[in-house]
Design an enzyme around this catalytic site. Structure first.
Site, PDB file in Angstrom:
ATOM      1  N   GLU A  96     -19.333  -2.410  -8.109  1.00  0.00           N
ATOM      2  CA  GLU A  96     -18.777  -1.411  -9.031  1.00  0.00           C
ATOM      3  C   GLU A  96     -19.229  -1.587 -10.486  1.00  0.00           C
ATOM      4  O   GLU A  96     -18.435  -1.655 -11.418  1.00  0.00           O
ATOM      5  CB  GLU A  96     -17.245  -1.449  -8.940  1.00  0.00           C
ATOM      6  CG  GLU A  96     -16.751  -1.174  -7.520  1.00  0.00           C
ATOM      7  CD  GLU A  96     -15.255  -1.358  -7.342  1.00  0.00           C
ATOM      8  OE1 GLU A  96     -14.557  -1.509  -8.340  1.00  0.00           O
ATOM      9  OE2 GLU A  96     -14.790  -1.359  -6.189  1.00  0.00           O
ATOM     10  N   GLU A  98     -16.322  -0.115   3.144  1.00  0.00           N
ATOM     11  CA  GLU A  98     -14.871  -0.211   2.959  1.00  0.00           C
ATOM     12  C   GLU A  98     -14.172   1.082   3.409  1.00  0.00           C
ATOM     13  O   GLU A  98     -13.297   1.606   2.759  1.00  0.00           O
ATOM     14  CB  GLU A  98     -14.528  -0.493   1.489  1.00  0.00           C
ATOM     15  CG  GLU A  98     -15.225  -1.697   0.907  1.00  0.00           C
ATOM     16  CD  GLU A  98     -14.841  -1.952  -0.535  1.00  0.00           C
ATOM     17  OE1 GLU A  98     -13.845  -1.372  -1.016  1.00  0.00           O
ATOM     18  OE2 GLU A  98     -15.516  -2.760  -1.210  1.00  0.00           O
TER      19      GLU A  98
HETATM   20  O1  G3I Z   1      -1.740 -12.874  -3.112  1.00  0.00           O
HETATM   21  C1  G3I Z   1      -0.976 -12.427  -4.261  1.00  0.00           C
HETATM   22  C2  G3I Z   1       0.496 -12.736  -4.059  1.00  0.00           C
HETATM   23  O2  G3I Z   1       0.665 -14.142  -4.011  1.00  0.00           O
HETATM   24  C3  G3I Z   1       1.296 -12.127  -5.213  1.00  0.00           C
HETATM   25  O3  G3I Z   1       2.683 -12.347  -4.986  1.00  0.00           O
HETATM   26  C4  G3I Z   1       1.018 -10.629  -5.283  1.00  0.00           C
HETATM   27  C5  G3I Z   1       1.784  -9.939  -6.388  1.00  0.00           C
HETATM   28  O4  G3I Z   1       1.186 -10.246  -7.635  1.00  0.00           O
HETATM   29  O5  G3I Z   1      -0.401 -10.430  -5.516  1.00  0.00           O
HETATM   30  C6  G3I Z   1      -1.160 -10.922  -4.411  1.00  0.00           C
HETATM   31  O6  G3I Z   1      -2.530 -10.701  -4.676  1.00  0.00           O
HETATM   32  C7  G3I Z   1      -2.896  -9.319  -4.548  1.00  0.00           C
HETATM   33  C8  G3I Z   1      -4.007  -9.235  -3.486  1.00  0.00           C
HETATM   34  O7  G3I Z   1      -4.490  -7.896  -3.385  1.00  0.00           O
HETATM   35  C9  G3I Z   1      -3.516  -9.673  -2.121  1.00  0.00           C
HETATM   36  O8  G3I Z   1      -2.526  -8.781  -1.671  1.00  0.00           O
HETATM   37  C10 G3I Z   1      -3.464  -8.880  -5.896  1.00  0.00           C
HETATM   38  O9  G3I Z   1      -2.413  -8.839  -6.839  1.00  0.00           O
HETATM   39  C11 G3I Z   1      -4.035  -7.473  -5.752  1.00  0.00           C
HETATM   40  O10 G3I Z   1      -4.700  -7.100  -6.949  1.00  0.00           O
HETATM   41  C12 G3I Z   1      -5.097  -7.484  -4.635  1.00  0.00           C
HETATM   42  O11 G3I Z   1      -5.549  -6.151  -4.468  1.00  0.00           O
HETATM   43  C13 G3I Z   1      -6.814  -6.070  -3.796  1.00  0.00           C
HETATM   44  C14 G3I Z   1      -7.777  -5.301  -4.734  1.00  0.00           C
HETATM   45  O12 G3I Z   1      -9.016  -5.085  -4.047  1.00  0.00           O
HETATM   46  C15 G3I Z   1      -8.062  -6.080  -6.001  1.00  0.00           C
HETATM   47  O13 G3I Z   1      -8.731  -7.282  -5.665  1.00  0.00           O
HETATM   48  C16 G3I Z   1      -6.609  -5.286  -2.489  1.00  0.00           C
HETATM   49  O14 G3I Z   1      -5.840  -6.069  -1.591  1.00  0.00           O
HETATM   50  C17 G3I Z   1      -7.954  -4.967  -1.874  1.00  0.00           C
HETATM   51  O15 G3I Z   1      -7.791  -4.089  -0.747  1.00  0.00           O
HETATM   52  C18 G3I Z   1      -8.844  -4.246  -2.884  1.00  0.00           C
HETATM   53  O16 G3I Z   1     -10.088  -4.038  -2.299  1.00  0.00           O
HETATM   54  C19 G3I Z   1     -11.043  -3.406  -3.160  1.00  0.00           C
HETATM   55  C20 G3I Z   1     -12.407  -4.015  -2.901  1.00  0.00           C
HETATM   56  O17 G3I Z   1     -12.373  -5.405  -3.065  1.00  0.00           O
HETATM   57  C21 G3I Z   1     -13.454  -3.365  -3.802  1.00  0.00           C
HETATM   58  N1  G3I Z   1     -13.448  -1.909  -3.606  1.00  0.00           N
HETATM   59  C22 G3I Z   1     -12.139  -1.264  -3.808  1.00  0.00           C
HETATM   60  C23 G3I Z   1     -11.129  -1.876  -2.836  1.00  0.00           C
HETATM   61  C24 G3I Z   1      -9.784  -1.177  -2.894  1.00  0.00           C
HETATM   62  O18 G3I Z   1      -9.220  -1.276  -4.163  1.00  0.00           O
END
Ligand code: G3I
Length: 350
Positions: A153, A259
């Site tokens: 991205e 994805e």
């Molecule tokens: O694991 C922590 C947990 O311990 C904590 O309590 C909770 C609340 O703060 O957060 C948890 O981490 C979260 C993680 O997902 C696991 O659930 C992060 O905050 C959250 O930001 C993260 O979101 C991920 C996002 O990327 C950002 O990295 C999504 O699961 C994931 O599906 C999403 O995937 C992205 C691709 O990597 C790139 N393309 C877009 C796609 C969708 O947004």
């Protein structure tokens, strides 16, 4: 003591599995009906702790992508600390079960550890930091991971470069440097640029393809494009998606639908999932797979769906409840699953 406990527990789990109808359609496994890798984004906690989840991802898919645990904030939490345990678990699982593991992602503007966000140094210091980050991770997974989303991205939908921390401190060359470092670390790995809306914004797609062509013309290795394919059942239309994929192929690049998700909820317009919505989602998935099958075989890196089952709570950035995947939240296959399977088994991709 532990072994005795496990010898009691294991048969119970196994017997539960044996009697669970979900596992009686082995001959319907998606990847066994496809001429290309069929992948899924993996939630590590479920892989470790949820036997049904583990059984389904093993049965249905032959390519795994870590949804989160291979992002910078997870693998490189402190400047001089790398944390590989969870990703090593996944890598070992893939090796043991003969699954491809695709690396996601080395360089992004999100999921950055605070030490990177607070890093102080001149351009040379930032380049050295980026080099150590990329090479340490790629070298660690050499032999387990043969393909990486090197940069994720980096462009905006209007074709401009995203103003992220890397652009600010290194300049535009951070992109090519990331690919150079990854290639130095593992010359055998296939290296991808990954982004969203490439199927929706012709401007963004053309800019990315032009940028990649320029890098390749200067001898920098980029093997493919990850088209994330976070689409909606109504947008983009299948012709736009197919045209975008063919344009990537025409540029001599591998095409990875990296994805895939097919959202159904127009910003909370409908909080109740209806049969009509499920039918529309099935149609979209089937069209997408049929179109992908029309690509040249040597351009097909695979289709990866960005999760096994629908979330029980809000998903993605707009925090709306949605139902984007092939299985429902109770791990039952949805019409979308059968749409994917029908596209594969009806072989209409001719
Ligand atoms: O694991 C922590 C947990 O311990 C904590 O309590 C909770 C609340 O703060 O957060 C948890 O981490 C979260 C993680 O997902 C696991 O659930 C992060 O905050 C959250 O930001 C993260 O979101 C991920 C996002 O990327 C950002 O990295 C999504 O699961 C994931 O599906 C999403 O995937 C992205 C691709 O990597 C790139 N393309 C877009 C796609 C969708 O947004």
């Amino acid at each position: 003591m532990k072994n005795c406990f496990f010898c009691i527990l294991f048969p119970l789990i196994f017997s539960f599995h044996k009697n669970d109808k979900r596992f009686d359609n082995k001959d319907q496994a998606l990847y066994k009906n496809a001429d290309f890798p069929v992948g899924v984004a993996i939630k590590i906690k479920r892989l470790k702790n949820d036997a049904i989840y583990r059984g389904l991802v093993r049965e249905q898919f032959n390519s795994f992508t870590a949804e989160n645990i291979m992002k910078p904030s997870y693998l490189h939490p402190e400047k001089d600390v790398f944390y590989f345990d969870d990703a090593d678990y996944l890598a070992e699982f893939c090796k043991k079960n003969n699954k491809r593991l695709h690396g996601h992602t080395l360089v992004w503007h999100k999921s950055l550890p605070s030490w990177v966000e607070n890093f102080k140094g001149n351009k040379a210091a930032w380049e050295a930091m980026l080099k150590e980050h990329v090479k340490t991770i790629v070298i660690h997974y050499k032999g387990f991971i043969n393909s990486w989303d090197v940069v994720n991205e980096a462009f905006n939908d209007d074709g401009s470069l995203r103003k992220n921390i890397w652009l600010k401190n290194i300049g535009e060359s951070y992109i090519e440097k990331s690919f150079i470092y990854a290639n130095e670390a593992d010359p055998t790995a296939k290296l991808f640029y990954n982004d969203f809306n490439l199927e929706a914004s012709r401007t963004k797609l053309n800019t990315v393809l032009q940028f990649v062509a320029d890098l390749k013309s200067r001898g920098i290795k980029i093997d493919g494009i990850g088209m994330q394919m976070h689409v909606k059942h109504y947008y983009p239309d299948i012709n736009a998606i197919n045209q975008a994929a063919f344009k990537v192929q025409e540029n001599g690049l591998l095409v990875h639908y990296s994805e895939l998700s097919v959202s159904l909820n127009k910003k909370n317009k409908s909080l109740t999932l209806t049969n009509e919505m499920l039918t529309l989602q099935k149609k979209k998935i089937k069209e997408i797979v049929e179109g992908y099958m029309k690509l040249k075989k040597n351009a097909q890196f695979g289709i990866t769906i960005w999760g096994l089952s629908d979330p029980a709570v809000a998903w993605q950035r707009d925090k709306n409840i949605d139902w984007p995947f092939l299985y429902d939240q109770n791990y039952n296959p949805k019409p979308a699953y059968y749409g994917f399977l029908e596209a594969l088994t009806e072989k209409t991709g001719s």
